[in-house]
Design a protein around this motif. Sequence first.
Motif, mmCIF file in Angstrom:
data_model
loop_
_atom_site.group_PDB
_atom_site.id
_atom_site.type_symbol
_atom_site.label_atom_id
_atom_site.label_comp_id
_atom_site.label_asym_id
_atom_site.label_seq_id
_atom_site.Cartn_x
_atom_site.Cartn_y
_atom_site.Cartn_z
ATOM 1 N N GLY A 16 -17.786 7.654 -3.232
ATOM 2 C CA GLY A 16 -16.517 8.175 -3.718
ATOM 3 C C GLY A 16 -15.372 8.088 -2.730
ATOM 4 O O GLY A 16 -14.213 8.163 -3.127
ATOM 5 N N ASN A 17 -15.672 7.926 -1.440
ATOM 6 C CA ASN A 17 -14.629 8.011 -0.417
ATOM 7 C C ASN A 17 -14.495 6.808 0.497
ATOM 8 O O ASN A 17 -13.619 6.800 1.362
ATOM 9 C CB ASN A 17 -14.866 9.263 0.444
ATOM 10 N N VAL A 18 -15.335 5.818 0.332
ATOM 11 C CA VAL A 18 -15.289 4.632 1.185
ATOM 12 C C VAL A 18 -15.125 3.400 0.291
ATOM 13 O O VAL A 18 -15.752 3.294 -0.754
ATOM 14 C CB VAL A 18 -16.573 4.517 2.040
ATOM 15 N N MET A 19 -14.250 2.488 0.716
ATOM 16 C CA MET A 19 -13.993 1.274 -0.047
ATOM 17 C C MET A 19 -14.315 0.046 0.802
ATOM 18 O O MET A 19 -14.077 0.041 2.009
ATOM 19 C CB MET A 19 -12.522 1.204 -0.470
ATOM 20 N N THR A 20 -14.817 -0.987 0.153
ATOM 21 C CA THR A 20 -15.064 -2.267 0.813
ATOM 22 C C THR A 20 -13.768 -3.076 0.837
ATOM 23 O O THR A 20 -12.796 -2.737 0.146
ATOM 24 C CB THR A 20 -16.135 -3.075 0.066
ATOM 25 N N THR A 21 -13.788 -4.160 1.569
ATOM 26 C CA THR A 21 -12.623 -5.042 1.625
ATOM 27 C C THR A 21 -12.241 -5.521 0.232
ATOM 28 O O THR A 21 -11.069 -5.483 -0.144
ATOM 29 C CB THR A 21 -12.912 -6.247 2.546
ATOM 30 N N SER A 22 -13.209 -5.954 -0.542
ATOM 31 C CA SER A 22 -12.915 -6.450 -1.898
ATOM 32 C C SER A 22 -12.282 -5.375 -2.769
ATOM 33 O O SER A 22 -11.350 -5.654 -3.532
ATOM 34 C CB SER A 22 -14.198 -6.957 -2.559
ATOM 35 N N GLU A 23 -12.784 -4.159 -2.674
ATOM 36 C CA GLU A 23 -12.206 -3.060 -3.448
ATOM 37 C C GLU A 23 -10.768 -2.789 -3.021
ATOM 38 O O GLU A 23 -9.900 -2.540 -3.868
ATOM 39 C CB GLU A 23 -13.057 -1.801 -3.291
ATOM 40 N N VAL A 24 -10.508 -2.845 -1.722
ATOM 41 C CA VAL A 24 -9.154 -2.632 -1.213
ATOM 42 C C VAL A 24 -8.221 -3.726 -1.720
ATOM 43 O O VAL A 24 -7.106 -3.447 -2.169
ATOM 44 C CB VAL A 24 -9.134 -2.567 0.330
ATOM 45 N N LEU A 25 -8.669 -4.965 -1.672
ATOM 46 C CA LEU A 25 -7.847 -6.087 -2.148
ATOM 47 C C LEU A 25 -7.480 -5.902 -3.613
ATOM 48 O O LEU A 25 -6.326 -6.100 -4.005
ATOM 49 C CB LEU A 25 -8.580 -7.416 -1.952
ATOM 50 N N LEU A 47 -12.394 1.845 8.727
ATOM 51 C CA LEU A 47 -13.287 2.899 9.204
ATOM 52 C C LEU A 47 -14.366 2.281 10.071
ATOM 53 O O LEU A 47 -14.730 2.810 11.112
ATOM 54 C CB LEU A 47 -13.901 3.606 7.993
ATOM 55 N N LYS A 48 -14.872 1.127 9.640
ATOM 56 C CA LYS A 48 -15.909 0.410 10.370
ATOM 57 C C LYS A 48 -15.689 -1.074 10.158
ATOM 58 O O LYS A 48 -15.324 -1.504 9.079
ATOM 59 C CB LYS A 48 -17.295 0.811 9.868
ATOM 60 N N LEU A 55 -14.966 -1.527 6.200
ATOM 61 C CA LEU A 55 -14.994 -0.378 5.304
ATOM 62 C C LEU A 55 -13.754 0.471 5.576
ATOM 63 O O LEU A 55 -13.337 0.613 6.726
ATOM 64 C CB LEU A 55 -16.258 0.459 5.527
ATOM 65 N N PHE A 56 -13.184 1.049 4.516
ATOM 66 C CA PHE A 56 -11.954 1.823 4.614
ATOM 67 C C PHE A 56 -12.118 3.154 3.907
ATOM 68 O O PHE A 56 -12.797 3.236 2.879
ATOM 69 C CB PHE A 56 -10.789 1.071 3.944
ATOM 70 N N ARG A 58 -10.993 5.763 1.349
ATOM 71 C CA ARG A 58 -10.220 5.682 0.108
ATOM 72 C C ARG A 58 -8.867 6.401 0.261
ATOM 73 O O ARG A 58 -7.843 5.902 -0.197
ATOM 74 C CB ARG A 58 -11.005 6.285 -1.050
ATOM 75 N N ALA A 59 -8.850 7.551 0.898
ATOM 76 C CA ALA A 59 -7.601 8.304 1.061
ATOM 77 C C ALA A 59 -6.560 7.502 1.830
ATOM 78 O O ALA A 59 -5.366 7.539 1.496
ATOM 79 C CB ALA A 59 -7.874 9.629 1.762
ATOM 80 N N ASP A 60 -6.975 6.740 2.843
ATOM 81 C CA ASP A 60 -6.044 5.907 3.610
ATOM 82 C C ASP A 60 -5.471 4.795 2.739
ATOM 83 O O ASP A 60 -4.278 4.485 2.802
ATOM 84 C CB ASP A 60 -6.733 5.286 4.825
ATOM 85 N N VAL A 61 -6.321 4.191 1.926
ATOM 86 C CA VAL A 61 -5.892 3.100 1.046
ATOM 87 C C VAL A 61 -4.935 3.640 -0.021
ATOM 88 O O VAL A 61 -3.899 3.024 -0.306
ATOM 89 C CB VAL A 61 -7.107 2.401 0.404
ATOM 90 N N GLU A 62 -5.256 4.782 -0.592
ATOM 91 C CA GLU A 62 -4.385 5.378 -1.603
ATOM 92 C C GLU A 62 -3.032 5.760 -1.006
ATOM 93 O O GLU A 62 -1.993 5.568 -1.647
ATOM 94 C CB GLU A 62 -5.066 6.588 -2.233
#
Length: 79
Positions: A16-25, A47-48, A55-56, A58-62
């Motif tokens: 619920g709180n971590v996104m992959t590169t593809s999800e961020v894109l 994040l890593k 990995l990112f 989700r709150a930072d991406v949003e």
Amino acid sequence: MITFSSLEKLKAYIQGNVMTTSEVLDYLKISRPGLKDLIDRGKLAPLKEEKATRLFFRADVEARKREADELKKKYRPYD
């Protein structure tokens, strides 16, 4: 410090709180070079990072999406 009572709760938190590169894109509707530029300019921090995987939070991406949307309204009102 966050602690989890079970492995399942940890997994749910990560999903619920971590996104992959593809999800961020997909979420930001940007290209890989665009993401690299955001990282290089300090606008988004992984994040890593391991070889080809990032990995990112989700709150930072949003937060970045909200910032980008505000800038678009200000500088590109006709879009």
